[in-house]
Every structure is written in C-alpha cells, then in structure tokens.
Design an enzyme around this catalytic site. Structure first.
Site, PDB file in Angstrom:
ATOM      1  N   SER A  80       0.808  -1.215   0.000  1.00 30.67           N
ATOM      2  CA  SER A  80       0.000   0.000   0.000  1.00 30.67           C
ATOM      3  C   SER A  80       0.845   1.271   0.000  1.00 30.67           C
ATOM      4  O   SER A  80       1.572   1.525  -0.944  1.00 30.67           O
ATOM      5  CB  SER A  80      -0.971  -0.055   1.184  1.00 30.67           C
ATOM      6  N   ASP A  98      10.308   4.353 -10.333  1.00 25.18           N
ATOM      7  CA  ASP A  98       9.930   4.880 -11.648  1.00 25.18           C
ATOM      8  C   ASP A  98      10.764   6.092 -12.044  1.00 25.18           C
ATOM      9  O   ASP A  98      11.033   6.311 -13.227  1.00 25.18           O
ATOM     10  CB  ASP A  98       8.442   5.248 -11.659  1.00 25.18           C
ATOM     11  N   LYS A 116      -0.595  -3.987  -3.499  1.00 25.21           N
ATOM     12  CA  LYS A 116      -1.889  -3.404  -3.130  1.00 25.21           C
ATOM     13  C   LYS A 116      -1.969  -2.006  -3.734  1.00 25.21           C
ATOM     14  O   LYS A 116      -1.330  -1.066  -3.268  1.00 25.21           O
ATOM     15  CB  LYS A 116      -2.059  -3.330  -1.616  1.00 25.21           C
TER      16      LYS A 116
END
Length: 569
Positions: free
Chosen positions: A323, A334, A348
């Site tokens: 999460s 990224d 999640k």
C-alpha cells in the site's frame, strides 16, 4: 436491543453499498428488478415470498431477515446465537465479495485501528513474550519502553507475569496477557510478578497511560557514511515528521548514502506516503495518480519540494511491503531515484476511505485505485475470488515463482522496464535470512540462558550482568555483549545440564551463528531495549548487506535520471 441494533446496522450498510452493485448487475444483465420470482423450495419450512420488494435493498434485507429466522428456528444451538457475531460475519462476507481490502470493524476493533494510526496505545509500555520450560508456557517481560509506566514501576527483562488483576496468566498466550493488561487511560492494573533478579514475587499496581509507538523508531549509521532508517511500522500521523528527524540526525553524523527499510510496512495514510516521496523528489515530479469511480476521487499528486534530499538512496522491500509503502517504493523506482532491494512487494494498489458508522463501528471501503508515475497499477489480481490465493500466492498475475508481476510493462525515467499487476519488483532480488524449525526450538533455552547471564548467575561472566535501567537510544558497538567462544561453551553446558533441553545438544554447533545472534539480541534487549537490540539482527541481515553493497549503483542511477530529465525539452 443488540438484535435490533445489529439488524439496523446491516440495513444501513446494505443501503450504502448495494445500490451501485445492483445497478451494475442490472445494466450488464439487461433485466428488470420488478418481475416476480418463483418461490424457493429448498430449506426447511421456507415461507413463500408474498410480494417482490420494490428495491434491491429491501430484497436483500428481507432475505437476510428470513435466513436469520430459519437459523434461529432450526440450527442446533439457534437459541444461543451471538447476534453481533452473526451480523459482523455477514457484513464482512458482503464486503469480501467486493474486494479483499474493504472491511468492517466493530467498535473495539475500530478504536484499536484509530489508536494504531496515532502511533500509540493505552497500556503499561512493555514488550512481553511467551517462553516455555518443558510443557509449562509462561509470559515474560522482554523490555520496557522509555518513560512508560512499566519502566517507572521497575519492570525488567525476564520478569515473569503470574497474574493480572488476580487472574492467573499461567499457560496463557502473550496476546491474551497483553489484552488483559491494556485498558483505558488512567485506569489501574495489578500485576503479580516474579522478579528475574531475585526470584521474589511482587504485586505491582500500574496506572495505564498513552504509550508512544513511533512509526520511525530508529535511525543510525550502519556503515561508515551509510545511514539506515527503520520505517517498518506503517504510515501513521507521525511518519513524515519521524523521517525528517531521522534525516537530520544522520546528516549530522556524516551520512553520504541512505538505506530506507520499508520491509513488512503494511501502509497507512496516503498523505504521509506523498510527503515521504516528496522528501526525495524535485518539484514537479509525478508521485501518484489516483482514479476513482466515474471521475470521483480522481487526483494527481506531484512533488512540490524545491530543495529535496539528494542523498543516494536504496529502499528495502519484501513480500509484506504494501500500500502506502509501495507508493513510495514505486515512485522512487519509476523516477530512478532509488535502487530497490529485497523481494517483490505485496501488490496493493487500492485506496480505502475510512467511514465511521453508528455506535462506534467503522468501514474501510475501496474508493479508488492508484498508479505509479510510469502508469503501473501494481494491484495483484483478485478476480478469481480466492482470498487464500490472493493473500499467500500473489494473485494470478505473478510468474510461476511468485516473484515477478506479469502485468503490462512500463518504463522508468531512464528507460528501464518495470511491470504492473503484482507489486514492486526489486532491482536486486535477495532472499531473507530464515531460521529452520530446529533453530526456532532453541529460542527457549537461548532466552533463559540470557536471563541467567543478565542477572549475573553464570560464573565468570560478570560483565554481561545488566544491573541498571535500560539505556534507550544506544547505538550498538562491536564490544557490546560479544558472544565469545567462552560464552558459547557456557551455553552448550547450560543446555546439556537441563533435562528439558539436552536433546538439542547435537545441533548446537550446526546452529552456532543463529545462537550467537539471538543471544546477543536478548542481552542487548535487556540493556538497551527492543529498538536498539534490533540493530544486532539488522547488521547481519543479507538484504541489508546487499543494500549497502549497491549504494554506488543507486548513486549512478540517480545521476543518470537527473541527466535524462535535464535533456528533456
């Protein structure tokens, strides 16, 4: 009264949840809800429905009430039903049909959840654990917390808890003992204790208080120039503040690179995850895209920090990193701001809203999905409806080894491929340290031998005696409780002389490294508390060692990403 309240609660939740579900079912099936249904024939003495309810909500409510009536009338213990348990399980079952993370909490559970988010609880402030000699399991104090009631009352490492408020705790699990000790703030609890130091029994009365549980419990220099921050407890109200304090402390110690530990971090507040990511990303960089239903709850979060921390960064994750912690790891990966080390994270990618209900209960209801900056939805698949498969096997979008998502590919700022559909895949896969079953059986003799050492009852090892209050905030040093050849030999003799444990003697040499680490951890716990003692384990952790090793790669990656961004028009 409980019956009426619970039924009203079920009706309220059905009203809140069923309308969108049933409208969707209507549209896809192309049918009307006003046609008559044939009466059911199964089940004992089922009453035929005399009319079809005008709304789907009323239909569900009628079916539920009828089913409950049948259970009361025909179930073998129907006259002993716990209505709150029945209604609670019904609500949870309803929510589980939506997704694995929408959940219902009764009043006590909802209060506990809110308490956890405040990074505190009400109790005495002590770590307790079960240990056994032969068949007799007992609960012992392993450490107290700084400025907590237990510390002020003089509880120490190895004290045995015999009774709580006059109720025997012999044979009880530590969870049962913990629940008995915890209670409202400013209330009293009486503990019958056998002192580890003297063997005497004391009756100690303690006033419960708020006990802090900071979500960033520790930060220290794990190697020369390499800082380490423990952020494994969740994203709570104090996470960002704790991170800033830790960074300031480590920079003051000469930190030139950082290992951020997010292993087993279950997540928490989205806002805290955004602020943590913003700490390391320059203004304008995308952190997260959130997409709700029909545009509701859609939001884009970007960094606003014009002076981000540029320390080369390695982030540790494992299969229980979930999460909010995946939001941070995904944004750093990224943007090539950090190198990720460990195991593929949980996966999640759902955002829950917390909804209070009457009488103190509450819901967590999925209201949006989130996407990493490269466009990845990292949520593991749950379409097969198998909760066990979802939790323990990574859903259906993992490869055969359960280590890599098989979802769509995206690319980082420097063009590296990354994948959605099942968590964050580390740039460096490293297996965790694990203990064998025979090693785990040694935890009892290790604890009791450490208890003897810490209380000065092992001849020739006076320097291992801990006869002072816990020294909180201690940075572990190499000469703190070294497990020498002589200490290990004394442990082997201790095991061989006890009828309960001498069967373990043949395996001691094979498990020497494990024994030495756990002995030192126990002694460090007695002297410095649980948080500082964890440094013993962390400094020998293979995943942490790999994180330190790849720091130069993390530095090069961050520089390459910065050059790529500067080259963009």
């Amino acid at each position: 009264m409980k019956n009426k309240f619970s039924l009203a609660l079920v009706a309220l939740i059905i009203l809140a949840l069923s309308l969108p579900v049933f409208v969707f079912a209507q549209g896809s099936a192309g049918t009307s809800t006003t046609g008559k249904s044939a009466p059911a024939t199964s089940g004992p003495n089922r009453r035929p429905r005399v009319r079809t309810p005008d709304t789907a909500t009323a239909a569900v409510k009628q079916d539920f009430t009828e089913a409950l009536s049948v259970i009361q009338e025909h179930y073998i213990d129907g006259n002993k039903l716990d209505f709150n348990s029945v209604y609670k399980s019904s609500i949870i079952g309803m929510l589980r049909s939506l997704d694995p993370h929408s959940n219902y909490f009764d009043k006590e559970e909802f209060e506990e959840m809110k308490t956890d988010q405040r990074s505190e609880y009400f109790g005495i402030g002590a770590s307790i654990q079960n240990f056994s000699i032969g068949d007799q399991m007992e609960t012992y104090v392993s450490a107290t917390f700084k400025d907590a009631p237990a510390e002020r009352a003089g509880l120490r490492f190895g004290d045995r808890i015999n009774e709580v408020d006059g109720v025997s705790m012999h044979g009880k699990t530590s969870a049962e003992v913990r629940d008995k000790i915890r209670g409202p703030r400013d209330t009293h609890v009486k503990l019958n204790i056998t002192r580890a130091a003297t063997g005497k029994t004391d009756l100690v009365e303690i006033v419960r208080a708020a006990v802090p549980q900071p979500s960033v419990p520790d930060a220290y220099m794990i190697r020369a120039g390499v800082g380490y921050i423990d952020m494994t407890r969740g994203f709570n109200y104090d996470t960002y503040e704790g991170l800033q304090n830790a960074l300031e402390f480590l920079h003051g110690r000469g930190m030139t690179s950082l290992v951020l530990d997010l292993r087993s971090n279950p997540g928490g507040f989205l806002e805290q995850a955004i602020r943590v990511a913003d700490t390391f990303l320059p203004a304008g960089e995308l952190i997260l895209t959130q997409k709700g239903r029909n545009g509701a709850n859609d939001h884009t979060y970007t960094a606003t920090n014009r002076d981000p921390d540029r320390t080369p960064l390695v982030i540790l994750v494992n299969e229980f990193t979930a999460s909010a912690s995946e939001i941070v790891a995904g944004a750093m990966q990224d943007h090539d701001r950090a190198l990720i080390v460990g195991q593929t994270s949980f996966g999640k990618g759902l955002v829950q809203s917390i909804i209070p209900l009457p009488e103190g209960a509450g819901l967590t209801l999925t209201s949006a999905k989130y996407y990493t900056p490269s466009g990845r939805l990292i949520q593991r698949d749950y379409s097969d409806g198998g909760f066990y498969n979802y939790i323990y096997r990574g859903g259906t979008l993992r490869d055969n080894n359960g280590t890599k998502p098989n979802g769509p590919a995206s690319h980082t700022d420097t063009g590296r491929p990354v994948y959605g559909g099942g968590g964050i895949t580390p740039d460096e896969q490293v297996k965790p340290a694990t203990a064998t079953t025979p090693q785990l059986r040694l935890r009892d003799p290790i604890f009791f031998f450490a208890r003897e050492l810490a209380n000065g009852r092992v001849p020739g090892f006076d320097k291992y005696k801990v006869d002072r209050p816990i020294e909180f905030g201690h940075d572990l040093e190499a000469n703190d409780f070294p497990i020498t050849e002589a200490v290990f030999a004394a442990f082997k003799d201790y095991v061989a002389r006890d009828a309960n444990w001498k069967v373990f003697t043949p395996q001691l040499d094979r498990s020497r490294s494990f024994i030495e680490t756990q002995l030192r951890f126990s002694l460090a716990t007695a002297a410095y508390g649980t948080v500082s003692a964890l440094q013993v384990v962390t400094r020998e952790d293979p995943q942490v060692a790999k994180a330190v090793e790849v720091v130069p790669r993390a530095r090069d990656l961050a520089r390459a990403a910065m050059r790529a961004r500067m080259a963009q028009p």
